[in-house]
Design an enzyme around this catalytic site. Structure first.
Site, mmCIF file in Angstrom:
data_model
loop_
_atom_site.group_PDB
_atom_site.id
_atom_site.type_symbol
_atom_site.label_atom_id
_atom_site.label_comp_id
_atom_site.label_asym_id
_atom_site.label_seq_id
_atom_site.Cartn_x
_atom_site.Cartn_y
_atom_site.Cartn_z
ATOM 1 N N GLN A 107 33.318 -0.166 -44.186
ATOM 2 C CA GLN A 107 33.215 0.860 -44.006
ATOM 3 C C GLN A 107 34.522 1.035 -43.807
ATOM 4 O O GLN A 107 34.966 2.066 -43.827
ATOM 5 C CB GLN A 107 31.932 0.962 -42.971
ATOM 6 C CG GLN A 107 30.946 0.963 -42.703
ATOM 7 C CD GLN A 107 30.311 -0.520 -43.092
ATOM 8 O OE1 GLN A 107 30.433 -1.112 -42.182
ATOM 9 N NE2 GLN A 107 29.665 -0.917 -44.051
ATOM 10 N N ARG A 116 36.829 4.527 -45.127
ATOM 11 C CA ARG A 116 37.536 5.238 -44.357
ATOM 12 C C ARG A 116 39.065 5.857 -44.635
ATOM 13 O O ARG A 116 39.926 6.374 -44.968
ATOM 14 C CB ARG A 116 38.213 5.143 -42.993
ATOM 15 C CG ARG A 116 36.011 5.392 -42.095
ATOM 16 C CD ARG A 116 36.061 5.431 -40.827
ATOM 17 N NE ARG A 116 34.795 5.063 -40.101
ATOM 18 C CZ ARG A 116 34.403 4.029 -40.523
ATOM 19 N NH1 ARG A 116 35.108 2.998 -40.032
ATOM 20 N NH2 ARG A 116 32.873 4.218 -39.396
ATOM 21 N N LEU A 125 26.816 -2.997 -41.175
ATOM 22 C CA LEU A 125 27.106 -0.960 -40.754
ATOM 23 C C LEU A 125 28.665 -1.776 -39.347
ATOM 24 O O LEU A 125 27.854 -1.999 -37.899
ATOM 25 C CB LEU A 125 26.216 -0.223 -40.482
ATOM 26 C CG LEU A 125 25.982 -0.333 -42.538
ATOM 27 C CD1 LEU A 125 24.661 0.232 -41.994
ATOM 28 C CD2 LEU A 125 26.643 0.742 -43.047
ATOM 29 N N ASP A 126 29.558 -0.978 -39.520
ATOM 30 C CA ASP A 126 30.357 -0.999 -38.134
ATOM 31 C C ASP A 126 29.605 0.232 -37.263
ATOM 32 O O ASP A 126 28.631 1.184 -37.870
ATOM 33 C CB ASP A 126 31.784 -1.225 -38.379
ATOM 34 C CG ASP A 126 31.932 0.295 -38.913
ATOM 35 O OD1 ASP A 126 31.171 1.487 -39.172
ATOM 36 O OD2 ASP A 126 33.304 0.964 -39.395
ATOM 37 N N THR A 127 29.695 0.274 -36.545
ATOM 38 C CA THR A 127 29.181 1.519 -34.732
ATOM 39 C C THR A 127 28.878 2.764 -35.720
ATOM 40 O O THR A 127 28.564 2.829 -35.441
ATOM 41 C CB THR A 127 30.313 1.188 -33.654
ATOM 42 O OG1 THR A 127 30.207 -0.804 -33.544
ATOM 43 C CG2 THR A 127 29.257 1.420 -32.291
#
Lengths: 309, 415
Positions: A222, A226, A87-89
């Protein structure tokens, strides 16, 4: 004290890198594992002066000082903790970690190519350079003309095109008995590398200017989700930014299995591994079972090993 | 090497055979000698008081000495390979005679004087205790573990509570401890530290943090304590400062004076207040001054606090001076721009800067969700910032948010 081995899920908060999350779990585990009493020190024979003051020497067993906890240092210095799909930040949600033998299971789980579920929040009327709400503003648009029906129409189009891609990348002839059987089990999905594919998408909430989508997908990042939000905005002749990406299911791990920051301790992680073990096993057998029969006994042995550890 | 061969166990034929196999290449190439030696070795294995065997061993000693001086042994090897001797024993003897090495001659004389000992010879109890049947200490090692069982100083330090596994990571600290003697060097420092007022059970952790004080000159340490006393620090206060900031006593008097002056000037505090500040957080004196300056600049220019506000904040929570400026900025950004808390409120509750940003975020969002996020003291149902950050989760849920712990956990999983 034995190091637990297996798979478990944690809830990654937004704004923290996944590496930090893994590091925090490792630190918490190491602290507890090292606090537990370790092996007693070895003994060696030394000749000590007699205690009653007479001359002569008495043989005695004394502990080896080199095994003293203050000399030896902590027993565990690092643990092998592997991460599942990252999962990115900016994203939050279910994040799978594997300890010890769980690392092998992570590989098998990756080979299963299971779908993941996200809830994605969007905001109409803005566009930014990185599609998230914290990026640099690129343009502002109006959004009064958007209705829930229009949004759902776009969503349905996205699902349709992705379904075609799904069939194409699954490498199965649709006119065969095999395809029928897989479809009955719900196993038609790409079993190799493929571009991100959305298997299902629906609108959860719609209250202008905000909306929320639920997306089932595989092989996604992710940032791709977006971008989807951004494109939905463009399709609706407006623009949109993504306010939240939150994973609520990763393969077999659901939100209820995920451990919160306060629960990252040895006992909770042991319990979580225990609870998820059966789910992981059945899923692996179901998906990989029909592919390669020779893989199964090996995997069963690994599972048993993980259960012992 | 030669020394080792002389001192080494005298009856272990096998070991020698191994040495013989390590002959310089010139010797081994001719092969006859080396092979002869290998064949010879098992003969010497069962130790007995046999004169012949003893004499054989004499011959052997020279071989091992010779092997340490390559030019000699090379000569030797060329000689022996050409002569076709019938028995390996004779061959060894011949070699022993032709050795021109001076060392070997001395050794030879030594050997004649001392009556040879054997494994079957009875020895006294005193001697038996002297024999150490353990491998030799390594000449160099990355850890103190190898030495702790053989060094009384290290053993005493461990019993004192010094964490050697931590100390050995420090630069040159391991060497320092090994060169010190407990009675001679360490005892006086320990007594001095006790005089300063460090508790007995704190001595171990203190030396773990600062092993270098053991190499420090006692007079210099006493001068520094005297300086602190002259600055009207009480005895209990000095003890507290030294135990909390173990490196304090390594700083020279001028440096300490400079640093006390720095805090007095930068913060504009009175002498008494400066003293109070460093007593509460003595690591300010031993840490770097650059981050402190930067933090003060960040507070004044980027966060927009007034000088008197900064003075107040820093006096109440000196920890902010050593905090990371990035974290400071992030926390302030969230508190001021998102939660909408004005500067004078932050000055009243500066401890919020010490808590984790994630914690503030979670709790604020939960209160927002419940509609209880009300931080203005003039309005009803006011929640102070102190309550927001300092209470543990359970108390926060029941007392402040008036919700159950399960609800809070569920809410956290929606963030």
């Amino acid at each position: 004290m034995a190091v637990p081995g297996g798979l478990f899920a944690v809830y990654k908060p937004a704004g923290v890198a996944w590496g930090r999350v893994r590091g925090a779990v490792e630190t918490a585990l190491l602290r507890e594992l090292n606090a537990a009493p370790g092996r007693p020190p070895r003994q060696h024979v030394r000749f000590l002066p007699a205690p009653d003051g007479t001359t002569g020497l008495v043989a005695a067993r004394v502990p080896v000082l080199a095994d003293h906890p203050l000399v030896r240092g902590p027993r565990f210095r690092r643990l092998k903790i592997g991460a599942g799909h990252r999962l990115d930040t900016k994203a939050s949600g279910v994040f799978v970690l594997g300890i010890g033998h769980g690392n092998k299971l992570l590989t098998h789980l990756y080979n299963c190519h299971l779908t993941k579920v996200y809830t994605v929040g969007g905001l109409f009327g803005k566009a930014t350079d990185d599609f998230s709400d914290t990026g640099n503003l690129v343009e502002k648009t109006t959004f009064d003309h958007i209705t829930r029906e229009k949004l759902e129409r776009i969503v349905a189009v996205i699902q349709g095109t992705n379904h075609k891609a799904l069939l194409m990348y699954s490498n199965i002839d649709m006119k065969t008995q095999e395809a029928y059987e897989l479809a009955v089990k719900g196993l038609i999905r790409p079993m190799g590398k493929s571009p991100p594919i959305i298997t299902a998408i629906r609108c959860l909430q719609f209250a202008l200017p905000e909306f929320q989508l639920e997306i089932h997908c595989l092989h996604e990042t992710q940032q791709y989700l977006r971008k989807i939000v951004h494109e939905i905005g463009l399709e609706l002749k407006s623009s949109a930014v993504c306010t939240q990406v939150r994973r609520i299911r990763d393969g077999v791990f659901t939100l209820d299995d995920a451990l919160l920051r306060t629960q990252w301790n040895l006992q909770s992680i042991r319990n979580a591994i225990w609870d998820c073990q059966l789910k992981v096993k059945t899923e692996l057998e179901k998906t990989l079972g029909h592919q390669d029969k020779s893989l199964l006994p090996k995997m069963a042995a690994e599972m048993a090993h993980a259960a012992d550890g | 090497m030669a020394l080792w061969a002389r001192q080494g166990s005298r009856w272990c034929g096998l070991l020698k055979a191994a040495r013989a196999a390590e002959f310089p290449r010139s010797l081994r190439d001719r092969s006859s000698t080396a092979q002869a030696c290998r064949g010879f070795a098992p003969l010497a294995l069962p130790p007995s008081r046999n004169d012949v065997l003893l004499w054989r061993r004499q011959g052997y000693r020279h071989v091992s000495v010779g092997s340490c001086s390559p030019p000699d042994s090379a000569k030797d090897g060329s000689f022996s390979s050409e002569s076709n001797l019938p028995s390996p024993v004779e061959q060894e003897q011949a070699k022993a005679e032709t050795l021109p090495d001076l060392n070997a001659k001395i050794l030879y004389e030594d050997w004649d004087d001392i009556p040879p000992s054997s494994a079957l010879e009875e020895i006294s109890e005193e001697e038996a205790v002297q024999i150490i049947a353990e491998p030799l200490l390594p000449l160099q090692s990355s850890t103190l573990r190898d030495y702790v069982d053989h060094s009384e100083t290290l053993a005493k330090l461990v019993h004192l509570g010094v964490d050697l596994s931590q100390v050995e990571k420090r630069q040159k600290a391991g060497q320092l401890l090994l060169t010190l003697d407990f009675e001679k060097d360490i005892r006086k420092i320990l007594l001095f530290l006790k005089d300063v007022g460090i508790e007995d059970n704190q001595l171990g952790p203190f030396l773990t943090k600062n092993p270098y004080i053991l190499a420090e000159d006692l007079e210099a340490l006493e001068t520094r304590v005297a300086y602190l006393k002259s600055k009207k620090f009480g005895k209990a206060e000095i003890a507290q400062m030294v135990s909390r900031a173990p490196y304090l006593l390594l700083f020279s008097v001028e440096r300490l004076d400079n640093r006390l002056g720095f805090f007095k000037n930068e913060l504009g505090l009175s002498v008494k207040k400066t003293k109070d500040l460093v007593i509460r957080l003595p690591r300010l004196l031993t840490g770097k001054l650059e981050p402190v300056k930067e933090n003060l600049q960040v507070c004044q220019i980027e966060l927009g606090f007034q000088p008197n506000e900064i003075q107040q904040i820093m006096f109440r929570t000196p920890k902010i001076l050593t905090a990371s400026k990035k974290r400071l900025k992030q926390t302030f950004d969230y508190l001021h721009n998102i939660m909408g808390i004005p500067h004078h409120m932050l000055t009243r509750f500066p401890q919020v800067f010490n808590s984790k940003l994630l914690r503030i975020k979670e709790r604020h969002m939960f209160l927002m969700f419940l509609g209880r996020a009300q931080y203005d003291p003039a309005q009803p149902s006011y929640i102070s910032l102190d309550q927001l950050v300092s209470l543990p989760d359970e108390v926060f849920c029941t007392e402040i948010a008036k919700a159950s712990m399960q609800d809070f956990e569920k809410f956290l999983k929606t963030l």
